[in-house]
Design a protein around this motif. Sequence first.
Motif, PDB file in Angstrom:
ATOM      1  N   GLN A  17      35.240  45.276  27.826  1.00 50.57           N
ATOM      2  CA  GLN A  17      33.954  44.303  28.746  1.00 50.57           C
ATOM      3  C   GLN A  17      35.124  43.266  29.270  1.00 50.57           C
ATOM      4  O   GLN A  17      34.563  42.409  30.837  1.00 50.57           O
ATOM      5  N   ARG A  18      36.126  42.962  28.874  1.00 49.46           N
ATOM      6  CA  ARG A  18      37.294  41.455  29.682  1.00 49.46           C
ATOM      7  C   ARG A  18      37.833  42.570  30.021  1.00 49.46           C
ATOM      8  O   ARG A  18      37.814  41.727  31.947  1.00 49.46           O
ATOM      9  N   ARG A  20      36.049  45.369  32.310  1.00 54.40           N
ATOM     10  CA  ARG A  20      35.242  45.397  33.211  1.00 54.40           C
ATOM     11  C   ARG A  20      35.369  44.077  34.447  1.00 54.40           C
ATOM     12  O   ARG A  20      35.256  44.561  35.161  1.00 54.40           O
ATOM     13  N   GLU A  21      34.928  42.610  33.537  1.00 54.77           N
ATOM     14  CA  GLU A  21      34.687  41.291  33.788  1.00 54.77           C
ATOM     15  C   GLU A  21      36.387  41.550  35.285  1.00 54.77           C
ATOM     16  O   GLU A  21      36.694  41.047  36.389  1.00 54.77           O
ATOM     17  N   ARG A  22      37.756  41.199  34.367  1.00 54.67           N
ATOM     18  CA  ARG A  22      38.605  41.672  35.367  1.00 54.67           C
ATOM     19  C   ARG A  22      38.315  42.577  36.497  1.00 54.67           C
ATOM     20  O   ARG A  22      39.143  42.411  37.633  1.00 54.67           O
ATOM     21  N   ARG A  24      36.180  43.759  38.374  1.00 50.88           N
ATOM     22  CA  ARG A  24      35.612  43.305  39.439  1.00 50.88           C
ATOM     23  C   ARG A  24      36.517  42.305  39.994  1.00 50.88           C
ATOM     24  O   ARG A  24      36.412  41.823  41.541  1.00 50.88           O
ATOM     25  N   GLN A  25      36.702  40.955  39.636  1.00 51.90           N
ATOM     26  CA  GLN A  25      37.457  40.361  40.139  1.00 51.90           C
ATOM     27  C   GLN A  25      38.559  40.313  40.640  1.00 51.90           C
ATOM     28  O   GLN A  25      38.671  39.948  42.312  1.00 51.90           O
ATOM     29  N   ASN A 122      35.453  51.843  43.513  1.00 50.74           N
ATOM     30  CA  ASN A 122      34.543  50.476  42.472  1.00 50.74           C
ATOM     31  C   ASN A 122      33.485  51.582  41.932  1.00 50.74           C
ATOM     32  O   ASN A 122      33.338  51.139  40.350  1.00 50.74           O
ATOM     33  N   GLU A 126      32.578  52.046  37.539  1.00 50.30           N
ATOM     34  CA  GLU A 126      31.696  51.160  36.690  1.00 50.30           C
ATOM     35  C   GLU A 126      31.146  52.368  35.550  1.00 50.30           C
ATOM     36  O   GLU A 126      30.434  51.932  34.442  1.00 50.30           O
ATOM     37  N   ASP A 130      30.619  52.268  31.948  1.00 51.66           N
ATOM     38  CA  ASP A 130      29.819  52.561  31.194  1.00 51.66           C
ATOM     39  C   ASP A 130      29.384  53.767  30.073  1.00 51.66           C
ATOM     40  O   ASP A 130      28.780  53.488  29.023  1.00 51.66           O
TER      41      ASP A 130
END
Length: 434
Positions: A17-18, A20-22, A24-25, A122, A126, A130
């Motif tokens: 999860q961490r 995944r956010e990174r 995207r950023q 991208n 994702e 998932d």
Amino acid sequence: MPAQALHTQNDPDVALQRLRERFRQVRATSEALCAPLAIEDYGIQGMPDASPPKWHLAHTTWFFETFLLLPYQPGYRTPDPRYDLLFNSYYLTHGQPFPRPQRGLLSRPTVAEVLNWRRVVNLAMEDLLDHPPPGKLETLCQRLELGLQHEQQHQELLLMDLLYNFSLNPLAPAYRDDLPAVSEQPPAPLRWHSHAGGLVEIGHAGDGFAFDCERPRHKVWLEPFRLASRPVSNADYLAFLLDGGYSRSELWLSDGWATLRQANWQAPLYWRHDEERGWREFTLTGLQPLNLSAPVCHLSFFEADAYARWADARLPSEAEWEAVAQTLPVSGHFLDAGLLRPQPSPGVPGTQPAQLFGDVWEWTASAFLPYPGFQPLGGSLGEYNGKFMCGQQVLRGGCCVTPPDHLRASYRNFFYPHMRWAFSGLRLARDETA
């Protein structure tokens, strides 16, 4: 630039999860860095070492496609299999890369096609996150972290390369003309901080991310030494130049003197001088008056070494640098500050050396060699660092265009001694008995 030995958090789901956010950023940051560009800027390659912005966007996409999607996402189909040839950088065990000096000839695929490829990758990433393949979550997290760190390296390279490409244009175009001015405050006086030396440990330890070349942590014996309180400033370096620094062969290593004469170096890479306007410097904000208070930047190792000799000092070893830096927080002027130029040292002297992190990469006296017990990554990813451990020098500390979460005290950057288009400066050291 470097590669990695990877370790994930104890809970793979939390790590995923961490990451995944990174993901995207980091992916968004690369495209945001290109937002100020005109379409004509995306394909320029001013020298073999400076890749076009379009190539950086494509190569970082190729990395995720090649090392994550194709091995772990059975249904994934690339928009064009020929991209594998065009955007492989140097992974010879994977395939034959397109020649690096010719990247600027690739008018196709278009910028729009590369951006579309990024969107395809991208979305596929994702979906992969998932539905990670059974039994592969830890390996997936490791490769994803590697891919993110790799793209952050290319964010810095993209800005380095843009600056070089723009510097060749007589119009002296600005990448950004809306950035705040660099402070003109005088830097703190240069002072010396003593270190007792002895048996110290350097190299990355623990479970956090690190490139493979940062491991293993190991012991090094250091004699007592002193480290300068701040990087060498433009004013300091100008004094060296005006004292004939570029015409005194006794100050230079033999290879450095030969390079200087062949390339006709007379000043740091982006310095300009004329009688009417004096000294100026080409920056990402265009041609600006030389800020004498700011750290000198865009030096080769040869220039840094010659200056140190002129100053009756030397460059620190990477072990000396890290022995001091690992006791300090990783904070300073990085990419997130949005300044894109080195800032002057704090005006008030502190009890610890200032600006060890950020502003300018600092050349060290150390060759880029494997640590005792070094083990490269397996497969093609083992080419990331190990095969470059010959003829290059280590730089430490990051710079004003380095992403802040990409740095740590053990980070080893490396370039050939003659290269000076990086945001590279220096800090002096001396033996304690000197």
